[in-house]
Scaffold this motif. Structure first.
Motif, mmCIF file in Angstrom:
data_model
loop_
_atom_site.group_PDB
_atom_site.id
_atom_site.type_symbol
_atom_site.label_atom_id
_atom_site.label_comp_id
_atom_site.label_asym_id
_atom_site.label_seq_id
_atom_site.Cartn_x
_atom_site.Cartn_y
_atom_site.Cartn_z
ATOM 1 N N ASP A 175 0.860 -1.187 0.000
ATOM 2 C CA ASP A 175 0.000 0.000 0.000
ATOM 3 C C ASP A 175 0.898 1.239 0.000
ATOM 4 N N LEU A 176 1.097 1.803 -1.208
ATOM 5 C CA LEU A 176 2.010 2.928 -1.365
ATOM 6 C C LEU A 176 1.250 4.180 -1.782
ATOM 7 N N TYR A 177 1.896 5.325 -1.557
ATOM 8 C CA TYR A 177 1.277 6.609 -1.914
ATOM 9 C C TYR A 177 2.391 7.596 -2.235
ATOM 10 N N ASN A 178 2.199 8.396 -3.273
ATOM 11 C CA ASN A 178 3.157 9.436 -3.640
ATOM 12 C C ASN A 178 2.409 10.761 -3.742
ATOM 13 N N ASP A 179 2.918 11.765 -3.033
ATOM 14 C CA ASP A 179 2.247 13.066 -3.020
ATOM 15 C C ASP A 179 2.823 14.023 -4.053
ATOM 16 N N GLY A 180 3.645 13.494 -4.963
ATOM 17 C CA GLY A 180 4.290 14.322 -5.967
ATOM 18 C C GLY A 180 5.686 14.742 -5.575
ATOM 19 N N GLN A 181 6.043 14.524 -4.312
ATOM 20 C CA GLN A 181 7.374 14.875 -3.821
ATOM 21 C C GLN A 181 8.063 13.710 -3.134
ATOM 22 N N LYS A 182 7.299 12.932 -2.372
ATOM 23 C CA LYS A 182 7.883 11.839 -1.600
ATOM 24 C C LYS A 182 7.056 10.576 -1.785
ATOM 25 N N ASP A 183 7.748 9.449 -1.638
ATOM 26 C CA ASP A 183 7.082 8.151 -1.632
ATOM 27 C C ASP A 183 6.717 7.789 -0.197
ATOM 28 N N TYR A 184 5.494 7.354 -0.005
ATOM 29 C CA TYR A 184 5.009 6.967 1.310
ATOM 30 C C TYR A 184 4.562 5.510 1.288
ATOM 31 N N VAL A 185 4.630 4.864 2.465
ATOM 32 C CA VAL A 185 4.154 3.501 2.626
ATOM 33 C C VAL A 185 3.214 3.468 3.819
ATOM 34 N N LYS A 186 2.220 2.594 3.752
ATOM 35 C CA LYS A 186 1.241 2.517 4.842
ATOM 36 C C LYS A 186 1.918 2.093 6.141
ATOM 37 N N LEU A 187 1.580 2.790 7.224
ATOM 38 C CA LEU A 187 2.099 2.467 8.552
ATOM 39 C C LEU A 187 1.024 1.711 9.315
ATOM 40 N N SER A 188 1.370 0.525 9.804
ATOM 41 C CA SER A 188 0.412 -0.273 10.566
ATOM 42 C C SER A 188 0.410 0.174 12.023
ATOM 43 N N ASN A 189 -0.778 0.201 12.607
ATOM 44 C CA ASN A 189 -0.920 0.530 14.030
ATOM 45 C C ASN A 189 -0.705 -0.757 14.820
ATOM 46 N N LYS A 190 0.556 -1.091 15.048
ATOM 47 C CA LYS A 190 0.946 -2.367 15.639
ATOM 48 C C LYS A 190 0.228 -2.599 16.971
ATOM 49 N N GLU A 191 -0.623 -3.600 16.991
ATOM 50 C CA GLU A 191 -1.371 -4.021 18.175
ATOM 51 C C GLU A 191 -2.089 -2.869 18.861
ATOM 52 N N GLY A 192 -2.485 -1.886 18.067
ATOM 53 C CA GLY A 192 -3.252 -0.771 18.604
ATOM 54 C C GLY A 192 -2.498 0.100 19.584
ATOM 55 N N THR A 193 -1.164 0.139 19.456
ATOM 56 C CA THR A 193 -0.345 0.902 20.401
ATOM 57 C C THR A 193 -0.226 2.380 20.044
ATOM 58 N N ASP A 194 -0.673 2.760 18.849
ATOM 59 C CA ASP A 194 -0.597 4.152 18.380
ATOM 60 C C ASP A 194 0.842 4.635 18.256
ATOM 61 N N ASN A 195 1.749 3.737 17.939
ATOM 62 C CA ASN A 195 3.166 4.089 17.847
ATOM 63 C C ASN A 195 3.721 3.827 16.457
ATOM 64 N N ILE A 196 4.766 4.577 16.132
ATOM 65 C CA ILE A 196 5.655 4.212 15.042
ATOM 66 C C ILE A 196 6.861 3.540 15.682
ATOM 67 N N PHE A 197 7.266 2.380 15.147
ATOM 68 C CA PHE A 197 8.415 1.647 15.669
ATOM 69 C C PHE A 197 9.564 1.760 14.657
ATOM 70 N N PHE A 198 10.783 1.806 15.147
ATOM 71 C CA PHE A 198 11.933 2.055 14.276
ATOM 72 C C PHE A 198 13.198 1.451 14.869
ATOM 73 N N ARG A 199 14.225 1.345 14.034
ATOM 74 C CA ARG A 199 15.557 0.939 14.495
ATOM 75 C C ARG A 199 16.565 1.307 13.421
ATOM 76 N N THR A 200 17.822 1.356 13.800
ATOM 77 C CA THR A 200 18.878 1.620 12.831
ATOM 78 C C THR A 200 19.149 0.364 12.008
ATOM 79 N N THR A 201 19.709 0.571 10.830
ATOM 80 C CA THR A 201 20.100 -0.550 9.989
ATOM 81 C C THR A 201 21.565 -0.892 10.256
ATOM 82 N N GLU A 202 22.048 -1.889 9.536
ATOM 83 C CA GLU A 202 23.441 -2.330 9.727
ATOM 84 C C GLU A 202 24.445 -1.270 9.290
#
Length: 423
Positions: A175-202
């Motif tokens: 589920d992707l979306y582009n606003d003409g400037q940036k590419d966006y991807v759908k963010l899931s509301n993981k277990e209804g926590t209302d959070n964005i989860f993240f981590r650094t890559t290698e």
């Protein structure tokens, strides 16, 4: 227990020789401890459910003793709470994954914001800092305050991150979306926590984590329902994006973020609540003693008109933990805002200060069309109800429980009475 053996006879002697009854909190406080010195579990109720003291100059000493006893009593909980924070910091410094990784617990609050006219981010980290990710690739989190409210209204939240050093977790790449400037991807509301989860890559390692250029990574959001698009609205900090900073796991920024995060999701901690309750008692006593000064002919402040509580004449803009603003928000929003400074000693015996603030540093209520603050014109018309909480653009870090809500209402009523009498 030695302290108890010293204090109890002193209090007993004082009660015998005094010609006026003293409403001591100590008898109630004492009930919170077992014989072996451990807490009974009822300490919050025992701390707040003391006998009412008359608003009379004859009972000045009783009010002063309530203030002294509650402060002495709460020091034990304050100490216990700080020990928990110190253990947390030491666990992080030892690279304990349980302390580093965010879980999927929901924030222990009852009433969240219900606004759906924009994307509202959560509280700022310490008021000035940012969510942080380190070379250990731990999972971090940050709240989108009205995530659930937007989903319930039919919106899908999309996220955009083009920096390969950061991974946004729990996205739906179909589920992707582009606003003409940036590419966006759908963010899931993981277990209804209302959070964005993240981590650094290698790409982030122990060798290069401290030498990153542009180490504050921007993350953008859109909420979409058909052709309707919503952006972030942040009148206080004017953010149009979330920034996640890359720092070493043992940096001050990382420790601040993790301590802040722990408090967000453990805000029903009993020791923490007792510390807050004692702050409320201090407010209660300040109001009472100011009024007693006003009606005491022997006081230099006799019949001197003024506010019975510091900050009570202008509590609407939160500019620090003044008693007036704390009581106003506690009463109207059933929430608490406080400033804390912790000092810890770590293995190398260097002192580290971990600063945690839940101060929004901006008006809680505002008119979105003008950004002008909307305040209550008359304190006495202020209401305590669920709708007050829901119409704010962010979620609180702590909800007051039933015991504290009752005491806050009692304190508010005392303030209303004394302000009327002293105006």
């Amino acid at each position: 227990m030695l302290k108890n053996k010293i204090i109890l006879p002193t209090i007993a002697a004082f009660l015998i020789v005094s010609s006026l009854p003293v409403y001591s909190a100590y008898s109630l406080i004492e009930n919170s401890f077992k014989k072996e010195g451990k807490f009974s579990g009822n300490q919050l109720e025992n701390l707040l459910n003391f006998n009412d003291i008359p608003l009379s100059p004859l009972f000045r000493k009783s009010w002063e003793k309530l203030l002294s006893d509650s402060s002495s009593f709460s020091a034990a909980y304050d100490w216990q709470y700080k020990l928990k924070m110190e253990r947390l910091v030491k666990s992080i410094l030892k690279k304990d994954t349980n302390a580093l990784n965010a879980n999927f617990d929901k924030k222990p609050i009852r009433n969240k914001t219900s606004l759906t006219d924009a994307i509202y981010l959560g509280l700022q980290v310490m008021g000035h800092n940012k969510p942080t990710a380190s070379e250990l690739h731990e999972i971090g989190r940050y709240e989108i305050a009205n995530f659930t409210a937007l989903e319930n209204a039919g919106y899908t939240i999309y996220v955009s991150n083009s920096d390969p050093r950061l991974e946004i977790l729990y996205t739906d790449k179909s589920d992707l979306y582009n606003d003409g400037q940036k590419d966006y991807v759908k963010l899931s509301n993981k277990e209804g926590t209302d959070n964005i989860f993240f981590r650094t890559t290698e790409l982030i390692t122990s060798e290069n984590v401290s030498n990153q250029s542009n180490s504050d990574i921007p993350v953008y959001f859109k909420a979409k329902k058909g052709d309707e698009i919503l952006d972030i609205y942040d009148p206080g900090y004017l953010r149009n994006k979330l920034e996640i900073q890359i720092r070493a796991y043992d940096s001050d920024e990382m420790l601040q973020y993790k301590v802040w995060d722990w408090n967000q999701y453990n805000s029903n901690d009993l020791d923490l609540n007792c510390y807050i309750a004692n702050n409320l008692i201090k407010i209660y006593c300040e109001i009472a003693l100011s009024y007693i000064d006003f009606i005491d002919s022997k006081s230099p402040n006799y019949q001197q008109k003024g506010s019975p509580l510091t900050g009570a004449n202008d509590p609407f803009k939160y500019s620090g933990a003044t008693p007036g603003s704390l009581l106003y928000y506690a009463y109207k929003y059933n929430s608490y805002y406080d400033l804390r400074i912790f000092m810890f000693t770590v293995e190398n015996n260097n002192q580290r200060i971990v600063y945690v603030s839940y101060d929004q540093n901006n008006e809680l209520e505002y008119n979105k069309s003008t950004d002008e603050p909307i305040i209550d014109k008359h304190l006495k018309e202020t209401n305590n109800n669920k709708e007050n909480r829901e119409r704010l653009s962010f979620n609180p870090w702590i909800d007051l429980n039933k015991t504290m809500r009752g005491f806050v209402e009692k304190t508010w009523n005392l303030l209303m009475f004394t302000m009327e009498e002293m105006s």
